[in-house]
Design an enzyme around this catalytic site. Structure first.
Site, mmCIF file in Angstrom:
data_model
loop_
_atom_site.group_PDB
_atom_site.id
_atom_site.type_symbol
_atom_site.label_atom_id
_atom_site.label_comp_id
_atom_site.label_asym_id
_atom_site.label_seq_id
_atom_site.Cartn_x
_atom_site.Cartn_y
_atom_site.Cartn_z
ATOM 1 N N LEU A 86 0.947 -18.671 -17.008
ATOM 2 C CA LEU A 86 1.943 -17.774 -16.426
ATOM 3 C C LEU A 86 1.835 -17.966 -14.921
ATOM 4 O O LEU A 86 0.734 -17.878 -14.362
ATOM 5 C CB LEU A 86 1.675 -16.321 -16.823
ATOM 6 C CG LEU A 86 2.706 -15.284 -16.379
ATOM 7 C CD1 LEU A 86 4.085 -15.603 -16.960
ATOM 8 C CD2 LEU A 86 2.287 -13.873 -16.803
ATOM 9 N N ASP A 87 2.952 -18.254 -14.274
ATOM 10 C CA ASP A 87 2.917 -18.618 -12.862
ATOM 11 C C ASP A 87 2.210 -17.569 -12.001
ATOM 12 O O ASP A 87 2.212 -16.374 -12.310
ATOM 13 C CB ASP A 87 4.339 -18.819 -12.327
ATOM 14 C CG ASP A 87 4.991 -20.066 -12.894
ATOM 15 O OD1 ASP A 87 4.259 -20.998 -13.263
ATOM 16 O OD2 ASP A 87 6.232 -20.098 -12.963
ATOM 17 N N TYR A 88 1.653 -18.041 -10.910
ATOM 18 C CA TYR A 88 0.923 -17.206 -9.949
ATOM 19 C C TYR A 88 1.745 -15.986 -9.525
ATOM 20 O O TYR A 88 1.226 -14.867 -9.444
ATOM 21 C CB TYR A 88 0.582 -18.074 -8.731
ATOM 22 C CG TYR A 88 -0.165 -17.395 -7.619
ATOM 23 C CD1 TYR A 88 -1.490 -16.996 -7.769
ATOM 24 C CD2 TYR A 88 0.444 -17.193 -6.374
ATOM 25 C CE1 TYR A 88 -2.189 -16.402 -6.727
ATOM 26 C CE2 TYR A 88 -0.249 -16.596 -5.324
ATOM 27 C CZ TYR A 88 -1.560 -16.195 -5.510
ATOM 28 O OH TYR A 88 -2.248 -15.618 -4.470
#
Length: 207
Positions: free
Chosen positions: A41-43
């Site tokens: 899950l993206d930053y």
């Protein structure tokens, strides 16, 4: 029997346990040796991240061939049109190919939504709206690129569900542990032996 950790990943946290740049990582929220993220899950995205200590289960979650549906709640810049919603449903042409058909609809801001720190950067006098987007693939930063392609940059992105697993009432940084019973894999089909199909004997007519 396998275990899965359901985590509400906060904003600006990496989906890994170490970082050379000293940014926040999963190590700040998870203390379970042997557990690793199944997928990413993206930053700068928030919400559901699954971790497990079972490689087979991790593969089933992360491998696109299993096509687990992912549900996202997305806050967009501007008021999305019906045409843009239909584009998201039909598939959007990105640099790395066209996305698969998705489920997309307008949504209200979730009543259970937590405040984000820092808050979104919103342009003055520019409205925002929410949509619910369901996809079964995982191109790099796909949701953000899809919404930008139809003219509505993503301001906030929250993953709410992956397959059967959902956030429920988890707050950012909190997690819960569940037990998963994986179905037994079918044994590999034995290779056919050469000439295994018996040739039929030729019938001879009696003279």
């Amino acid at each position: 029997m396998s275990e899965i950790l359901i985590l509400n990943k906060p904003f600006n946290v990496l989906s890994q346990f170490t970082d050379k740049e000293q940014r926040n990582t999963l190590a700040d929220y998870v203390n379970k040796p042997g557990f690793y993220a199944a997928g990413r899950l993206d930053y700068d995205s928030e919400g559901l991240l699954l971790l497990t200590n079972d490689g087979q289960l991790a593969n089933r979650i992360a491998d696109p061939k299993h096509k687990l549906e992912k549900t996202y709640l997305v806050q967009l810049e501007g008021d999305i049109s019906n045409d843009a919603i239909e584009q998201l449903k039909d598939g959007v042409l990105l640099k790395d190919g066209k996305t698969r058909p998705a489920q997309a609809k307008r949504a209200d801001q979730p009543s259970w939504l937590w405040p984000r720190t820092p808050p979104i950067r919103q342009r003055k006098n520019q409205p925002t709206c929410w949509i619910e987007l369901k996809i079964k693939e995982g191109k790099n930063r796909q949701v953000r690129r899809m919404t930008a392609a139809v003219g509505h940059p993503t301001l906030r992105l929250i993953r709410a569900q992956i397959g059967q697993w959902h956030l429920n009432d988890l707050q950012p940084g909190n997690s819960r542990l569940e037990t998963v019973h994986l179905p037994k894999q079918k044994p590999a089909t034995a290779r056919a032996k050469r000439g295994s199909t018996p040739a039929r004997k030729a019938s001879h007519k009696r003279r």
